[in-house]
Design a protein around this motif. Structure first.
Motif, PDB file in Angstrom:
ATOM      1  N   THR A 170       0.813  -1.221   0.000  1.00 19.09           N
ATOM      2  CA  THR A 170       0.000   0.000   0.000  1.00 19.09           C
ATOM      3  C   THR A 170       0.843   1.266   0.000  1.00 19.09           C
ATOM      4  O   THR A 170       0.293   2.364  -0.102  1.00 19.09           O
ATOM      5  N   ARG A 171       2.149   1.133   0.092  1.00 18.83           N
ATOM      6  CA  ARG A 171       3.016   2.312   0.207  1.00 18.83           C
ATOM      7  C   ARG A 171       3.592   2.694  -1.161  1.00 18.83           C
ATOM      8  O   ARG A 171       3.737   1.840  -2.041  1.00 18.83           O
ATOM      9  N   PRO A 172       3.926   3.964  -1.358  1.00 17.45           N
ATOM     10  CA  PRO A 172       4.388   4.424  -2.676  1.00 17.45           C
ATOM     11  C   PRO A 172       5.817   3.981  -2.964  1.00 17.45           C
ATOM     12  O   PRO A 172       6.567   3.585  -2.070  1.00 17.45           O
ATOM     13  N   TRP A 173       6.195   4.093  -4.245  1.00 18.87           N
ATOM     14  CA  TRP A 173       7.561   3.759  -4.649  1.00 18.87           C
ATOM     15  C   TRP A 173       8.568   4.769  -4.112  1.00 18.87           C
ATOM     16  O   TRP A 173       9.701   4.398  -3.794  1.00 18.87           O
ATOM     17  N   THR A 174       8.173   6.028  -4.053  1.00 17.38           N
ATOM     18  CA  THR A 174       9.113   7.093  -3.674  1.00 17.38           C
ATOM     19  C   THR A 174       8.485   7.976  -2.607  1.00 17.38           C
ATOM     20  O   THR A 174       7.306   7.853  -2.285  1.00 17.38           O
ATOM     21  N   GLU A 177       7.135   8.112   2.518  1.00 20.32           N
ATOM     22  CA  GLU A 177       6.414   6.904   2.924  1.00 20.32           C
ATOM     23  C   GLU A 177       6.903   5.655   2.200  1.00 20.32           C
ATOM     24  O   GLU A 177       6.324   4.578   2.360  1.00 20.32           O
ATOM     25  N   ARG A 178       7.968   5.766   1.421  1.00 24.78           N
ATOM     26  CA  ARG A 178       8.456   4.621   0.667  1.00 24.78           C
ATOM     27  C   ARG A 178       9.008   3.546   1.612  1.00 24.78           C
ATOM     28  O   ARG A 178       9.402   3.829   2.754  1.00 24.78           O
ATOM     29  N   LYS A 257       7.347  -5.104  -4.069  1.00 26.96           N
ATOM     30  CA  LYS A 257       8.451  -4.267  -3.574  1.00 26.96           C
ATOM     31  C   LYS A 257       9.560  -5.170  -3.038  1.00 26.96           C
ATOM     32  O   LYS A 257       9.765  -5.308  -1.824  1.00 26.96           O
ATOM     33  N   PRO A 274       9.860   4.254 -11.276  1.00 29.10           N
ATOM     34  CA  PRO A 274       8.479   4.106 -10.796  1.00 29.10           C
ATOM     35  C   PRO A 274       7.454   4.076 -11.929  1.00 29.10           C
ATOM     36  O   PRO A 274       6.487   3.306 -11.881  1.00 29.10           O
ATOM     37  N   ASP A 278       4.885   0.879 -12.936  1.00 32.95           N
ATOM     38  CA  ASP A 278       3.431   1.039 -12.966  1.00 32.95           C
ATOM     39  C   ASP A 278       2.838   0.855 -14.359  1.00 32.95           C
ATOM     40  O   ASP A 278       1.614   0.820 -14.515  1.00 32.95           O
TER      41      ASP A 278
END
Length: 339
Positions: A170-174, A177-178, A257, A274, A278
């Motif tokens: 659920t966390r972003p690539w960059t 919060e990566r 990830k 990223p 995607d």
């Protein structure tokens, strides 16, 4: 005494431990409700849906081998580790049944996953039964209370690692919060390493080892688990499908990830990664960019560092010479497989 010959290759070692443990494992599964036992047998690769014998073997038996070697490392007959080997095999199967449901993975070892073959509810039930059977198996063994505590601690860490792994999706690539490589290593130690370390430690305890020896084997197994997971990550992107049973770049298409991806994302050379991750149909381009940015190299370097840490712990622990040598070769084999 039933011990592994010092000159045995790792495949021979795995086969020997499997022959030692399988009768007890099958006997334990046979105590379950017949329908649940069939699902368990299917998960182990023993049978097809409906109960007909399966022509292909199941998994590698890594955890059961560590339990047997743990007992031998304590100076005992390898058979002393059988209850530990049965328990960790049952827990491993339980975790795979539930993992496949949580991850939505439709196949396992080139066959439909249990939840696809039997349904989600039945697969959950089978996993629960395997977990309960593992606890019962250890509770009935010598030093049962202590071994159940060891297994319970490993399961807490396994669940924590699995929870982190699910949340990573659920966390972003960059951005802030990566997922960082450090977080990933911690996750892998729990999800994969905890049970490997527990297997060796349980075998040692049943073999009469003291707390220091069992602790060293536990820590070595945890390092080995991280290395094992990192190698799996590399194979999941660049491995030969004929060997891995997975399509090339499958982990990238599923946007997992994994460590090579996370390591590459921290490199300026991975600009644009990223977007590739995607974008449908661009897994090959993403794999090339990850390699160019050092992701593959970083993953293998960390795997080798973890291997060295495991070897150092095994070298310092008071282990039987033959079993210690087998454990060291076992570590190298697991990390260098198919690379």
């Amino acid at each position: 005494m039933t011990t592994v010959q010092a000159s045995s290759s790792v495949p021979e070692l795995l086969a020997h431990c499997g022959q030692l443990v399988q009768p007890a494992l099958r006997e334990a599964v046979g105590r379950l409700h017949p329908w649940v036992a069939e699902m368990a047998g299917y998960s182990f690769g023993w049978c097809e849906v409906g109960g007909a014998p399966a022509p292909a073997p199941g998994g590698k038996g890594v955890r059961q081998a560590l339990a047997v070697l743990g007992a031998e490392a304590a100076g005992a007959d390898g058979r002393a580790g059988i209850p530990a080997a049965v328990a960790v095999e049952l827990v491993h199967a339980f975790s795979l049944l539930h993992d496949d449901i949580m991850d939505g993975d439709a196949t396992r070892r080139r066959r439909p996953a249990v939840w696809k073959a039997y349904g989600t509810g039945p697969a959950v039930l089978a996993g629960d039964a395997l977990f309960a059977l593992a606890v019962e198996t250890l509770a009935a063994a010598p030093q049962g209370a202590g071994t159940v505590r060891l297994l319970s601690g490993a399961l807490v860490d396994l669940v924590r690692g699995q929870a982190d792994d699910l949340l990573f999706a659920t966390r972003p690539w960059t951005g802030p919060e990566r997922v960082t490589p450090e977080e990933y290593r911690s996750m892998a130690e729990g999800k994969t390493g905890a049970l490997l370390g527990c297997a060796a430690a349980l075998g040692a305890v049943l073999g009469g080892a003291g707390e220091a020896t069992a602790g060293a084997l536990d820590r070595a197994g945890r390092h080995l688990g991280v290395a094992f997971q990192l190698v799996d990550d590399v194979l999941g992107i660049w491995g030969d499908p004929a060997v891995t049973g997975k399509p090339v770049g499958g982990d990238l298409r599923e946007r997992k990830k994994t460590y090579p991806v996370l390591a590459a994302l921290g490199c300026p050379a991975a600009r644009g990664l990223p977007e590739l991750l995607d974008a449908p149909g661009r897994a090959a381009e993403a794999a090339a960019l990850i390699e160019a940015a050092g992701g593959r190299t970083a993953a293998l370097a960390e795997a080798r560092a973890r291997t060295a840490a495991a070897r150092a712990l095994l070298a310092e622990a008071p282990l039987g010479a033959d079993a210690a040598g087998q454990l060291l070769r076992f570590v190298d084999h697991l990390v260098n497989r198919e690379l």
